[in-house]
Design a protein around this motif. Structure first.
Motif, mmCIF file in Angstrom:
data_model
loop_
_atom_site.group_PDB
_atom_site.id
_atom_site.type_symbol
_atom_site.label_atom_id
_atom_site.label_comp_id
_atom_site.label_asym_id
_atom_site.label_seq_id
_atom_site.Cartn_x
_atom_site.Cartn_y
_atom_site.Cartn_z
ATOM 1 N N VAL A 223 0.838 -1.200 0.000
ATOM 2 C CA VAL A 223 0.000 0.000 0.000
ATOM 3 C C VAL A 223 0.872 1.249 0.000
ATOM 4 C CG1 VAL A 223 -1.659 1.346 1.350
ATOM 5 C CG2 VAL A 223 -2.001 -1.122 1.050
ATOM 6 N N THR A 224 1.952 1.233 0.778
ATOM 7 C CA THR A 224 2.880 2.350 0.796
ATOM 8 C C THR A 224 3.480 2.571 -0.592
ATOM 9 O OG1 THR A 224 3.436 2.033 3.118
ATOM 10 C CG2 THR A 224 5.046 3.211 1.777
ATOM 11 N N ASP A 225 3.898 1.491 -1.233
ATOM 12 C CA ASP A 225 4.499 1.612 -2.566
ATOM 13 C C ASP A 225 3.487 2.126 -3.588
ATOM 14 O OD1 ASP A 225 6.917 0.761 -1.622
ATOM 15 O OD2 ASP A 225 6.868 -1.219 -2.560
ATOM 16 N N GLN A 226 2.236 1.662 -3.521
ATOM 17 C CA GLN A 226 1.207 2.136 -4.441
ATOM 18 C C GLN A 226 0.928 3.621 -4.232
ATOM 19 O OE1 GLN A 226 1.222 -0.139 -6.828
ATOM 20 N NE2 GLN A 226 -0.983 -0.065 -7.071
ATOM 21 N N THR A 227 0.900 4.020 -2.971
ATOM 22 C CA THR A 227 0.654 5.427 -2.659
ATOM 23 C C THR A 227 1.789 6.302 -3.187
ATOM 24 O OG1 THR A 227 -0.520 4.747 -0.646
ATOM 25 C CG2 THR A 227 0.132 7.057 -0.804
ATOM 26 N N ALA A 228 3.026 5.880 -2.935
ATOM 27 C CA ALA A 228 4.181 6.640 -3.418
ATOM 28 C C ALA A 228 4.190 6.696 -4.942
ATOM 29 C CB ALA A 228 5.473 6.015 -2.907
ATOM 30 N N ASP A 229 3.822 5.600 -5.585
ATOM 31 C CA ASP A 229 3.785 5.574 -7.040
ATOM 32 C C ASP A 229 2.726 6.531 -7.577
ATOM 33 O OD1 ASP A 229 4.718 4.139 -9.579
ATOM 34 O OD2 ASP A 229 2.544 3.851 -9.691
ATOM 35 N N PHE A 230 1.610 6.636 -6.860
ATOM 36 C CA PHE A 230 0.568 7.564 -7.298
ATOM 37 C C PHE A 230 1.025 9.013 -7.139
ATOM 38 C CE2 PHE A 230 -3.419 9.892 -7.231
ATOM 39 C CZ PHE A 230 -4.104 9.297 -8.277
ATOM 40 N N VAL A 231 1.767 9.294 -6.073
ATOM 41 C CA VAL A 231 2.328 10.636 -5.903
ATOM 42 C C VAL A 231 3.215 10.977 -7.101
ATOM 43 C CG1 VAL A 231 3.838 12.095 -4.508
ATOM 44 C CG2 VAL A 231 2.253 10.523 -3.383
#
Length: 256
Positions: A223-231
């Motif tokens: 979830v952290t990686d997906q969030t960072a990727d969306f940023v």
């Protein structure tokens, strides 16, 4: 912050401002400007919850009201950190593209409402984000009153939809390579949880696996990686459209 180096030249003093809530009452803006001067406010963040006003219908963009507000602020020596509006999607989007709404851990898709009720994995949501961010960048990349980009607002939360499940499986497979490595790392001998293939991997759920600690931890990492990727996706849209102002985000310290 990331982006073109800027010397702000002064201590910034201000906060979030949401003038879209009273566009029918222009006198409120003028009164607010007087209050801002009295409080020595010289910076505000705009736009984090404005998507329904910036794109009231799919493909119909109305940014002039935002420019008028930014112009009036700048005339009064107040600069802007301009937000991308992705913290709250417009109602038309959820109605036409229900995949943008989050699915909770019990595998129930949310109804429209609240904020941060959107899937970072959804190709539709990413495309709609790219479009609106591009429109904003094209209009405000050279505006002297816009000194930085405020990316969304308080990123947080998670989605358990089929798109996220498939992305999670790919993330797990890339990390561990083999099922033997996965089963060893997650200690799936516990309660006979051994995986026979990667297609069996899915996110923790109160209706399923919630006590497999390796799974719980890696889901949070995913979830952290997906969030960072969306940023990064949001910022790339701004950069591709020529916006060079610095970009920043505001994270909540107690979001997991």
């Amino acid at each position: 912050m990331r982006g073109k180096e800027v010397n702000f030249g002064k201590l910034l003093h201000g906060g979030d401002y949401n003038p879209e809530q009273w566009l029918d009452y222009p006198e409120i803006l003028e009164q607010d400007l007087a209050y801002f001067k009295k409080a020595r406010i010289n910076e505000v963040s705009l736009g984090m919850f404005s998507w329904a006003f910036l794109e009231p219908e799919e493909g119909v963009f109305r940014l002039e009201w935002l420019k008028e507000v930014i112009d009036r602020l700048y005339e009064n020596e107040i600069v802007v950190m301009l937000s991308t509006p992705t913290a709250a999607r417009p109602r038309w989007m959820a109605e036409k593209y229900p995949e943008v709404l989050r699915v909770n851990a019990a595998r129930e898709r949310n109804l429209y409402g609240e904020r941060h009720n959107h899937c970072y994995t959804s190709p539709v949501y990413r495309e709609k984000t790219r479009i609106i961010n591009t429109k904003l960048a094209e209009m405000f990349k050279d505006h002297p009153g816009v000194i930085a980009w405020h990316i969304s607002n308080e990123y947080g939360g998670e989605c358990h939809c089929p798109l996220c499940q498939e992305a999670f499986r790919g993330w797990v497979k890339k990390k561990y390579g083999t099922l033997d490595q996965l089963n060893r790392a997650w200690n799936t001998a516990f309660w006979s949880h051994t995986y026979q293939n990667f297609d069996q991997v899915e996110s923790p759920s109160p209706k399923g696996d919630s006590s497999l600690h390796g799974l719980n931890l890696d889901w949070k990492r995913f979830v952290t990686d997906q969030t960072a990727d969306f940023v990064k996706w949001e910022i790339k849209a701004l950069r591709d459209a020529g916006a060079e102002q610095p970009s920043t985000i505001n994270m909540m310290y107690n979001f997991t």
